[in-house]
Design a protein around this motif. Sequence first.
Motif, PDB file in Angstrom:
ATOM      1  N   ASN A  22       2.164   1.425  -3.892  1.00 22.37           N
ATOM      2  CA  ASN A  22       1.208   1.293  -4.986  1.00 22.37           C
ATOM      3  C   ASN A  22       0.513   2.616  -5.288  1.00 22.37           C
ATOM      4  O   ASN A  22       0.014   3.291  -4.373  1.00 22.37           O
ATOM      5  CB  ASN A  22       0.153   0.235  -4.634  1.00 22.37           C
ATOM      6  CG  ASN A  22      -0.897   0.096  -5.715  1.00 22.37           C
ATOM      7  OD1 ASN A  22      -0.577   0.068  -6.904  1.00 22.37           O
ATOM      8  ND2 ASN A  22      -2.152   0.022  -5.306  1.00 22.37           N
TER       9      ASN A  22
ATOM     10  N   LYS B  31      -5.818   7.440   2.906  1.00 22.32           N
ATOM     11  CA  LYS B  31      -4.809   6.566   3.481  1.00 22.32           C
ATOM     12  C   LYS B  31      -4.323   7.143   4.785  1.00 22.32           C
ATOM     13  O   LYS B  31      -4.267   8.353   4.956  1.00 22.32           O
ATOM     14  CB  LYS B  31      -3.635   6.403   2.511  1.00 22.32           C
ATOM     15  CG  LYS B  31      -3.967   5.577   1.267  1.00 22.32           C
ATOM     16  CD  LYS B  31      -2.705   5.292   0.470  1.00 22.32           C
ATOM     17  CE  LYS B  31      -3.002   4.463  -0.752  1.00 22.32           C
ATOM     18  NZ  LYS B  31      -1.795   4.120  -1.511  1.00 22.32           N
TER      19      LYS B  31
ATOM     20  N   ASP C  97       0.817  -1.208   0.000  1.00 24.24           N
ATOM     21  CA  ASP C  97       0.000   0.000   0.000  1.00 24.24           C
ATOM     22  C   ASP C  97       0.859   1.270   0.000  1.00 24.24           C
ATOM     23  O   ASP C  97       0.432   2.320  -0.475  1.00 24.24           O
ATOM     24  CB  ASP C  97      -0.920  -0.020   1.229  1.00 24.24           C
ATOM     25  CG  ASP C  97      -2.065   0.972   1.121  1.00 24.24           C
ATOM     26  OD1 ASP C  97      -2.518   1.219  -0.008  1.00 24.24           O
ATOM     27  OD2 ASP C  97      -2.488   1.505   2.150  1.00 24.24           O
TER      28      ASP C  97
ATOM     29  N   ASP D 192     -14.233   6.017  -1.264  1.00 24.12           N
ATOM     30  CA  ASP D 192     -12.799   6.137  -1.020  1.00 24.12           C
ATOM     31  C   ASP D 192     -12.542   6.586   0.414  1.00 24.12           C
ATOM     32  O   ASP D 192     -13.226   7.471   0.928  1.00 24.12           O
ATOM     33  CB  ASP D 192     -12.161   7.151  -1.971  1.00 24.12           C
ATOM     34  CG  ASP D 192     -11.629   6.505  -3.222  1.00 24.12           C
ATOM     35  OD1 ASP D 192     -11.007   5.428  -3.106  1.00 24.12           O
ATOM     36  OD2 ASP D 192     -11.842   7.059  -4.303  1.00 24.12           O
TER      37      ASP D 192
ATOM     38  N   LYS E 260     -16.068  -2.091  -2.660  1.00 26.02           N
ATOM     39  CA  LYS E 260     -15.661  -0.778  -2.157  1.00 26.02           C
ATOM     40  C   LYS E 260     -16.721   0.243  -2.548  1.00 26.02           C
ATOM     41  O   LYS E 260     -17.017   0.435  -3.720  1.00 26.02           O
ATOM     42  CB  LYS E 260     -14.309  -0.385  -2.747  1.00 26.02           C
ATOM     43  CG  LYS E 260     -13.800   0.974  -2.238  1.00 26.02           C
ATOM     44  CD  LYS E 260     -12.412   1.250  -2.765  1.00 26.02           C
ATOM     45  CE  LYS E 260     -11.896   2.586  -2.297  1.00 26.02           C
ATOM     46  NZ  LYS E 260     -10.524   2.865  -2.765  1.00 26.02           N
TER      47      LYS E 260
ATOM     48  N   ASN F 274      -7.598   0.295  -0.376  1.00 28.31           N
ATOM     49  CA  ASN F 274      -6.941   1.393  -1.087  1.00 28.31           C
ATOM     50  C   ASN F 274      -6.548   1.022  -2.513  1.00 28.31           C
ATOM     51  O   ASN F 274      -6.341   1.902  -3.345  1.00 28.31           O
ATOM     52  CB  ASN F 274      -5.700   1.847  -0.319  1.00 28.31           C
ATOM     53  CG  ASN F 274      -6.052   2.566   0.973  1.00 28.31           C
ATOM     54  OD1 ASN F 274      -7.091   3.212   1.067  1.00 28.31           O
ATOM     55  ND2 ASN F 274      -5.195   2.444   1.972  1.00 28.31           N
ATOM     56  N   SER F 275      -6.454  -0.281  -2.787  1.00 26.49           N
ATOM     57  CA  SER F 275      -6.078  -0.739  -4.126  1.00 26.49           C
ATOM     58  C   SER F 275      -7.281  -0.887  -5.049  1.00 26.49           C
ATOM     59  O   SER F 275      -7.107  -1.148  -6.247  1.00 26.49           O
ATOM     60  CB  SER F 275      -5.342  -2.084  -4.039  1.00 26.49           C
ATOM     61  OG  SER F 275      -4.158  -1.975  -3.272  1.00 26.49           O
ATOM     62  N   LEU F 276      -8.481  -0.725  -4.526  1.00 24.48           N
ATOM     63  CA  LEU F 276      -9.695  -0.878  -5.320  1.00 24.48           C
ATOM     64  C   LEU F 276     -10.226   0.469  -5.808  1.00 24.48           C
ATOM     65  O   LEU F 276     -10.198   1.464  -5.082  1.00 24.48           O
ATOM     66  CB  LEU F 276     -10.793  -1.560  -4.502  1.00 24.48           C
ATOM     67  CG  LEU F 276     -10.692  -3.069  -4.316  1.00 24.48           C
ATOM     68  CD1 LEU F 276     -11.715  -3.538  -3.281  1.00 24.48           C
ATOM     69  CD2 LEU F 276     -10.898  -3.804  -5.636  1.00 24.48           C
ATOM     70  N   LYS F 277     -10.746   0.469  -7.021  1.00 26.42           N
ATOM     71  CA  LYS F 277     -11.537   1.600  -7.485  1.00 26.42           C
ATOM     72  C   LYS F 277     -12.869   1.618  -6.737  1.00 26.42           C
ATOM     73  O   LYS F 277     -13.303   0.589  -6.202  1.00 26.42           O
ATOM     74  CB  LYS F 277     -11.819   1.464  -8.981  1.00 26.42           C
ATOM     75  CG  LYS F 277     -10.593   1.435  -9.870  1.00 26.42           C
ATOM     76  CD  LYS F 277     -10.992   1.168 -11.318  1.00 26.42           C
ATOM     77  CE  LYS F 277      -9.790   1.099 -12.233  1.00 26.42           C
ATOM     78  NZ  LYS F 277     -10.173   0.781 -13.638  1.00 26.42           N
ATOM     79  N   CYS F 278     -13.523   2.758  -6.692  1.00 24.96           N
ATOM     80  CA  CYS F 278     -14.879   2.790  -6.148  1.00 24.96           C
ATOM     81  C   CYS F 278     -15.766   1.847  -6.971  1.00 24.96           C
ATOM     82  O   CYS F 278     -15.757   1.894  -8.200  1.00 24.96           O
ATOM     83  CB  CYS F 278     -15.438   4.209  -6.199  1.00 24.96           C
ATOM     84  SG  CYS F 278     -14.886   5.229  -4.843  1.00 24.96           S
TER      85      CYS F 278
ATOM     86  N   LYS G 264      -1.749   2.636  -8.067  1.00 29.99           N
ATOM     87  CA  LYS G 264      -2.847   2.269  -8.962  1.00 29.99           C
ATOM     88  C   LYS G 264      -4.060   1.790  -8.177  1.00 29.99           C
ATOM     89  O   LYS G 264      -3.947   1.373  -7.027  1.00 29.99           O
ATOM     90  CB  LYS G 264      -2.396   1.150  -9.916  1.00 29.99           C
ATOM     91  CG  LYS G 264      -1.330   1.551 -10.904  1.00 29.99           C
ATOM     92  CD  LYS G 264      -0.954   0.356 -11.780  1.00 29.99           C
ATOM     93  CE  LYS G 264      -2.137  -0.152 -12.594  1.00 29.99           C
ATOM     94  NZ  LYS G 264      -1.735  -1.270 -13.487  1.00 29.99           N
ATOM     95  N   GLN G 265      -5.216   1.854  -8.825  1.00 26.25           N
ATOM     96  CA  GLN G 265      -6.420   1.230  -8.293  1.00 26.25           C
ATOM     97  C   GLN G 265      -6.961   0.268  -9.340  1.00 26.25           C
ATOM     98  O   GLN G 265      -6.837   0.491 -10.546  1.00 26.25           O
ATOM     99  CB  GLN G 265      -7.467   2.281  -7.919  1.00 26.25           C
ATOM    100  CG  GLN G 265      -7.077   3.103  -6.694  1.00 26.25           C
ATOM    101  CD  GLN G 265      -8.179   4.021  -6.228  1.00 26.25           C
ATOM    102  OE1 GLN G 265      -8.809   4.700  -7.041  1.00 26.25           O
ATOM    103  NE2 GLN G 265      -8.418   4.049  -4.930  1.00 26.25           N
TER     104      GLN G 265
END
Length: 261
Positions: free
Chosen positions: A111, A261, A108, A258, A255, A140-144, A113-114
Amino acid sequence: MNYLEVNKDAWDSRTDTHIKSEFYDVESFKKGRSSLNPPELKLLGDVKGKSILHLQCHFGQDTLSLARMGANVTGVDLSSKAIEQANLLKESLGIDATFVESDVCQFDQINQKQFDIVFTSYGVLCWLSDLSAWANTVANSLKCGGKFHLVEFHSVNDLLSGYSYFPKSEPDIDEEGTYTENCDGTTSTMATWSHSISEVISALLAAGLKIEVFSESPYSPYNCFDGLEYIPGYGYQMLHKNQQVPLIYSISARKITDKLK
């Protein structure tokens, strides 16, 4: 003791054995066999055109299987040896995929990107000391609107093997061989943590994910525990006092918003 380094060394040493094993059967994989099993394929659905982050990817067979299905996949693993072999495998097959050497709880921090999907499966959570950090990496790695899919061995297996079902502050330290049939008796020091299913679900909820699917199954696709019996059309089962034991569970979560972080 640096538990992360202990486990990294253990998985580095296991990788060469796994590459040569019938369990992973790299030769048939090179000829087109998918390493993915029905439980995860059912959760994942159609992945063509989707971006996928595969956490704890080992030497990349599942990652590359997803790429063969048309996904744009990034695999992450702690073991430098596994990532090296994953890159060699993708190059030999001419498959487009990205592999990153990193502890998933620290990924995390690097990274940017999402992804549409984050995926992880089978024997992954016991290597993690902090499920909150892991769940935040997932979120945090996922898009909405993106989805997380987990298929994991059921925690009851650990209890029946003499380990705690509930989390403890310190890991269990064992000297273990590997689970493939070609283990030559060599052992490695390994640190593992117990995680109840409620702890897993609570970590995902606290990270802001909405649980959409939770299921349990008495059948495992892998013959990797003592006392399993193969049931044609279903997989391997374990009986305790003549009753089926839950062997795997699955979670899908979405998700919704957002979080910073």
